[in-house]
Design an enzyme around this catalytic site. Sequence first.
Site, mmCIF file in Angstrom:
data_model
loop_
_atom_site.group_PDB
_atom_site.id
_atom_site.type_symbol
_atom_site.label_atom_id
_atom_site.label_comp_id
_atom_site.label_asym_id
_atom_site.label_seq_id
_atom_site.Cartn_x
_atom_site.Cartn_y
_atom_site.Cartn_z
ATOM 1 C CD1 TRP A 1 -2.498 -2.010 1.654
ATOM 2 C CD2 TRP A 1 -3.097 -0.873 -0.175
ATOM 3 N NE1 TRP A 1 -3.588 -2.636 1.101
ATOM 4 C CE2 TRP A 1 -3.978 -1.964 -0.011
ATOM 5 C CE3 TRP A 1 -3.274 -0.025 -1.269
ATOM 6 C CZ2 TRP A 1 -5.030 -2.217 -0.904
ATOM 7 C CZ3 TRP A 1 -4.322 -0.276 -2.160
ATOM 8 C CH2 TRP A 1 -5.179 -1.360 -1.960
ATOM 9 C CG ASP B 1 -2.911 4.162 4.322
ATOM 10 O OD1 ASP B 1 -4.003 4.037 4.922
ATOM 11 O OD2 ASP B 1 -2.654 3.539 3.261
ATOM 12 C CE LYS C 1 -9.153 -2.388 3.267
ATOM 13 N NZ LYS C 1 -8.094 -1.527 2.852
HETATM 14 C C1 LIG Z 1 -7.488 -0.956 1.576
HETATM 15 C C2 LIG Z 1 -6.367 -0.047 1.770
HETATM 16 C C3 LIG Z 1 -6.186 1.087 0.960
HETATM 17 C C4 LIG Z 1 -7.057 1.378 -0.259
HETATM 18 O O1 LIG Z 1 -8.298 1.833 0.054
HETATM 19 P P1 LIG Z 1 -9.418 2.053 -1.087
HETATM 20 O O2 LIG Z 1 -10.584 2.480 -0.278
HETATM 21 O O3 LIG Z 1 -9.587 0.749 -1.793
HETATM 22 O O4 LIG Z 1 -8.912 3.108 -1.997
HETATM 23 C C5 LIG Z 1 -5.145 1.953 1.259
HETATM 24 N N1 LIG Z 1 -4.306 1.700 2.274
HETATM 25 C C6 LIG Z 1 -4.429 0.615 3.067
HETATM 26 C C7 LIG Z 1 -3.476 0.398 4.182
HETATM 27 C C8 LIG Z 1 -5.460 -0.294 2.839
HETATM 28 O O5 LIG Z 1 -5.590 -1.380 3.617
#
Ligand SMILES: *Cc1c(COP(=O)(O)O)cnc(C)c1O
Length: 394
Positions: A118, A194, A220
């Site tokens: 990511w 993030d 998530k």
């Molecule tokens: C799932 C995820 C993303 C991407 O998110 P989207 O909503 O699909 O754009 C970014 N960073 C992490 C750590 C993730 O687990």
Amino acid sequence: MKNTTHPALMGSLNSPAPSNAVINFSPGPTSLPKEVEHNIAKIFNSSGLTTLALSHRSPEFVEILDHAVAMVRQVMEIPNNYEVLFTHAGGHGQFAALPLNLCKELTDKATYVVSGTWSERATEEAQKYCQVDIIDNKDSKTGKYTDFPTLTEEKIDTNSKFIYLCSNETVNGIELHELPSLPNSRKHIPLIVDASSDFSTKPIDWNGSGIGVLFACASKNIGHPGLTITIIRNDLLGKGKASPLCPGVFNYTTNSDAGNLWNTPATFNIEVVGLLMDWLEKQGGIKENEKRSIKKADLIYQVIDQSKGFYKTPINKPSIRSRMNVPFNICNGDEALTNQFLIESWEKGMVGLRTLTPFGTGDYLRASLYNGVTIEDAQTLASFMIDFSIRNKV
Ligand SMILES: *Cc1c(COP(=O)(O)O)cnc(C)c1O
């Protein structure tokens, strides 16, 4: 045993098990806690318009929005010098929004710590909008990420506009249980996090960690896809700070000034985040939730560590093992046994242990243990893993 057309091997989440036996271990989108899903269903049984139909500027919705923001602040103990925004376009939206808001010129520098898939993606996106310095420690032999790089002074340009990291690499299984502290001479640089896959599962020391922006896509731990929570320290806001190319819908200052209502926000998804935060508060708040997260992860890692190599996980250091996503393989990735494991667990209702990602299916199965998975659910998987290893000892 090889049967590539079995639905369990194609990532199907529709197990034949009775619905109350289904446990969703998907990496996301995934299930919310049962009580929250029940409260969502209740919205539709009440009289009056719901957030699927309410105007975003109606007093009814504004109350729902204010409640969601207040609960995020309360549960996550967010200090007053931070703004809470509900932004669009998931985590990926923020991959672009960050450099567009924090780098006025294409020649501005930003530092990206890359510890998995990511942060790699975020880096590729940022390279369109600024000059990126990368800090990583990919294993030179295997090309894999198995550790988190140290952040030393010489690796960080003092003129860098921000330092970016991902606090839980969802695919690789690397989590920072606490945010790293920056070297003294670099503490003036805002830290960008993030936290898409670990937000709401541990406390955050906002000002202490020097957080400038922290974002989490909802799908998530806290809600449904599309919506993102983006939390910004207010000294980073202000007219003229963003790149002139920054789209209005991504502009932090524009959206903060408009109180999250510059354009139509994801009304229903925002209400869901509020319900999830209500639930967290009722469950004892953020510290209690961290304890539950530790317990769930420990149950699975213990089975792996005590299996004498039947199961293996790629991350050896317990201090960075993800509590959210536990990667594991079976007899070094033996295909027949892995398929048998997937089919048997799926038939019992344990779904989502191998899903397709933008990075392929990967070498490992993954048990994702978000807020929707209870301690009992983790115990069910742990018990199945033990039973499976006994029956299939080589
Ligand atoms: C799932 C995820 C993303 C991407 O998110 P989207 O909503 O699909 O754009 C970014 N960073 C992490 C750590 C993730 O687990």
